[in-house]
Scaffold this motif. Structure first.
Motif, short mmCIF file in Angstrom:
data_model
loop_
_atom_site.label_atom_id
_atom_site.label_comp_id
_atom_site.label_asym_id
_atom_site.label_seq_id
_atom_site.Cartn_x
_atom_site.Cartn_y
_atom_site.Cartn_z
N SER A 25 0.81 -1.22 0.00
CA SER A 25 0.00 0.00 0.00
C SER A 25 0.84 1.26 0.00
O SER A 25 1.91 1.32 0.61
CB SER A 25 -0.91 0.01 1.23
OG SER A 25 -0.15 0.09 2.42
N PHE A 26 0.33 2.27 -0.70
CA PHE A 26 0.87 3.62 -0.52
C PHE A 26 -0.24 4.52 0.01
O PHE A 26 -1.41 4.18 -0.03
CB PHE A 26 1.46 4.17 -1.83
CG PHE A 26 0.49 4.33 -2.97
CD1 PHE A 26 -0.30 5.47 -3.08
CD2 PHE A 26 0.37 3.36 -3.95
CE1 PHE A 26 -1.19 5.64 -4.13
CE2 PHE A 26 -0.51 3.50 -5.01
CZ PHE A 26 -1.29 4.65 -5.11
N LYS A 27 0.13 5.66 0.54
CA LYS A 27 -0.78 6.59 1.21
C LYS A 27 -1.51 5.93 2.37
O LYS A 27 -2.66 6.26 2.69
CB LYS A 27 -1.79 7.14 0.21
CG LYS A 27 -1.68 8.61 -0.21
CD LYS A 27 -0.70 9.41 0.53
CE LYS A 27 -0.60 10.86 0.12
NZ LYS A 27 0.80 11.23 -0.03
N THR A 28 -0.84 5.01 3.06
CA THR A 28 -1.44 4.32 4.19
C THR A 28 -1.78 5.29 5.32
O THR A 28 -2.71 5.05 6.10
CB THR A 28 -0.47 3.24 4.71
OG1 THR A 28 0.07 2.53 3.61
CG2 THR A 28 -1.17 2.28 5.65
N LEU A 29 -1.04 6.39 5.40
CA LEU A 29 -1.27 7.37 6.47
C LEU A 29 -2.27 8.44 6.09
O LEU A 29 -2.41 9.45 6.79
CB LEU A 29 0.07 8.03 6.84
CG LEU A 29 1.19 7.09 7.31
CD1 LEU A 29 2.44 7.89 7.64
CD2 LEU A 29 0.73 6.28 8.52
N ALA A 30 -3.00 8.24 5.00
CA ALA A 30 -3.93 9.26 4.51
C ALA A 30 -4.87 9.82 5.58
O ALA A 30 -5.11 11.04 5.61
CB ALA A 30 -4.73 8.70 3.34
N PRO A 31 -5.44 8.99 6.49
CA PRO A 31 -6.37 9.56 7.47
C PRO A 31 -5.78 10.64 8.36
O PRO A 31 -6.54 11.44 8.94
CB PRO A 31 -6.79 8.33 8.29
CG PRO A 31 -6.69 7.20 7.33
CD PRO A 31 -5.46 7.52 6.52
N VAL A 32 -4.45 10.68 8.49
CA VAL A 32 -3.85 11.74 9.33
C VAL A 32 -3.02 12.73 8.52
O VAL A 32 -2.72 13.81 9.02
CB VAL A 32 -2.97 11.13 10.46
CG1 VAL A 32 -3.81 10.31 11.40
CG2 VAL A 32 -1.83 10.30 9.89
N THR A 33 -2.66 12.39 7.28
CA THR A 33 -1.79 13.29 6.51
C THR A 33 -2.54 14.12 5.48
O THR A 33 -2.32 15.33 5.37
CB THR A 33 -0.68 12.50 5.81
OG1 THR A 33 -1.27 11.49 4.95
CG2 THR A 33 0.25 11.85 6.81
N VAL A 34 -3.42 13.49 4.72
CA VAL A 34 -4.12 14.22 3.65
C VAL A 34 -5.64 14.23 3.81
O VAL A 34 -6.33 14.88 3.04
CB VAL A 34 -3.75 13.65 2.26
CG1 VAL A 34 -2.30 13.93 1.93
CG2 VAL A 34 -4.05 12.15 2.18
N ALA A 35 -6.15 13.49 4.80
CA ALA A 35 -7.60 13.47 5.04
C ALA A 35 -7.92 13.54 6.53
O ALA A 35 -8.70 12.74 7.05
CB ALA A 35 -8.22 12.22 4.42
N PRO A 36 -7.31 14.50 7.25
CA PRO A 36 -7.61 14.61 8.68
C PRO A 36 -9.00 15.18 8.89
O PRO A 36 -9.64 15.66 7.96
CB PRO A 36 -6.53 15.58 9.18
CG PRO A 36 -6.25 16.45 7.99
CD PRO A 36 -6.37 15.55 6.79
N GLY A 37 -9.45 15.13 10.14
CA GLY A 37 -10.75 15.68 10.46
C GLY A 37 -11.90 14.73 10.21
O GLY A 37 -13.06 15.13 10.17
N GLY A 38 -11.57 13.45 10.06
CA GLY A 38 -12.60 12.46 9.79
C GLY A 38 -12.96 11.65 11.02
O GLY A 38 -12.46 11.91 12.13
#
Length: 279
Positions: free
Chosen positions: A182-195
């Motif tokens: 996987s890439f962008k595994t950290l998306a929930p905190v890096t590019v899509a926070p506030g969820g």
């Protein structure tokens, strides 16, 4: 170099993939692969290697293979102690030629994993230990499996709690003997926070005296998925390494999975998918 007892994921041909990879895309990506050499990336890669991050991920389209090659050479680490992935994207019409050019830039005789299309000839030539693909959807793989002489051993694609892939796609690949990275595994905190996951990740991180980033990486590892991530900061590298030893409880794994499904977010390839497409 730090010595780490790396957990690995076995590919169908016996090649062992270290469970966490250090990427050279995203922040290091060059609009033109012929852009000037980036000595800062070499320093970052050498620092990562010194900390024990021995799985390096590159691609011809990233424009970073030269830096990876120099970092490996200057690190002094024996080639057989490293796992190097590259991807043939720009040169897919002549994959063997493109891989040879990648190897020249990497200053290597072979890579451990090559992800591309038209991959059979490259492995036959001894230029890579394993073959894979990147960003393939299920219908792509179904078509390949009907005709190929050697199935891809791995598919690298965007995967995180907000994009867990519909129709049981990840378990389906694993059942077919195709490992997942996987890439962008950290998306929930890096590019899509506030969820909806913010509070869940924070609570689990506090319980384990770690960070939400490490929790997300551990979640992916718990799914037998090989996450690829990157940073320029040594403390973040340590954070990522801590995720390898972090063991979430089954309930924590399930909580992240369940709450993650409440939101849909895709970082890569939005133009190719409808807004509600989770495939």
């Amino acid at each position: 170099m730090a010595t780490i007892d790396w957990p690995t994921v076995p590919l169908k041909d016996g090649v062992l993939v270290p469970i966490l990879g250090f990427g050279t895309g995203t922040a290091w990506y060059k609009d033109d692969p012929n852009d000037p050499f980036n000595p800062e990336l070499v320093l970052v890669l050498k620092a990562a290697l010194a900390k024990g991050l021995i799985h390096l991920d590159a691609a011809d389209s990233y424009g970073t293979e030269r830096e990876v090659g120099v970092a490996i050479k200057e690190s002094g680490i024996p080639r057989d102690k490293l796992f190097v992935t590259t991807k043939v994207l720009e040169g897919w019409r002549d994959a063997p030629k493109a891989l040879k050019e990648s190897l020249e830039r990497l200053q290597l005789d072979y890579v451990d994993l090559n992800c591309l299309r038209g991959h059979r000839l490259t492995k036959a030539a001894g230029l890579t230990r394993a073959i894979g693909v990147s960003n393939f959807q299920r219908h792509h793989l179904e078509a390949i499996l009907k005709t190929c002489t050697e199935p891809p051993a791995l598919n690298q694609l965007e995967y995180h709690p907000y994009l867990q892939r519909s129709d049981n796609y990840v378990p389906w690949m694993q059942q077919k003997g195709i490992q997942v990275s996987s890439f962008k595994t950290l998306a929930p905190v890096t590019v899509a926070p506030g969820g909806p996951l913010d509070a869940v990740l924070s609570s689990i991180a506090v319980k384990h005296a770690t960070t939400p980033d490490a929790v997300l990486l551990s979640w992916a590892i718990g799914k037998t998925v090989v996450p690829i991530t990157t940073t320029s900061k040594g403390e973040r590298m340590d954070e990522y390494l801590s995720a390898v030893a972090l063991k979430l409880s089954p309930q924590e794994q399930e909580d992240i999975t369940k709450v993650g499904l409440e939101r849909h977010f895709r970082w890569w390839g939005k133009a190719f998918f409808k807004p509600d497409d989770r495939s």
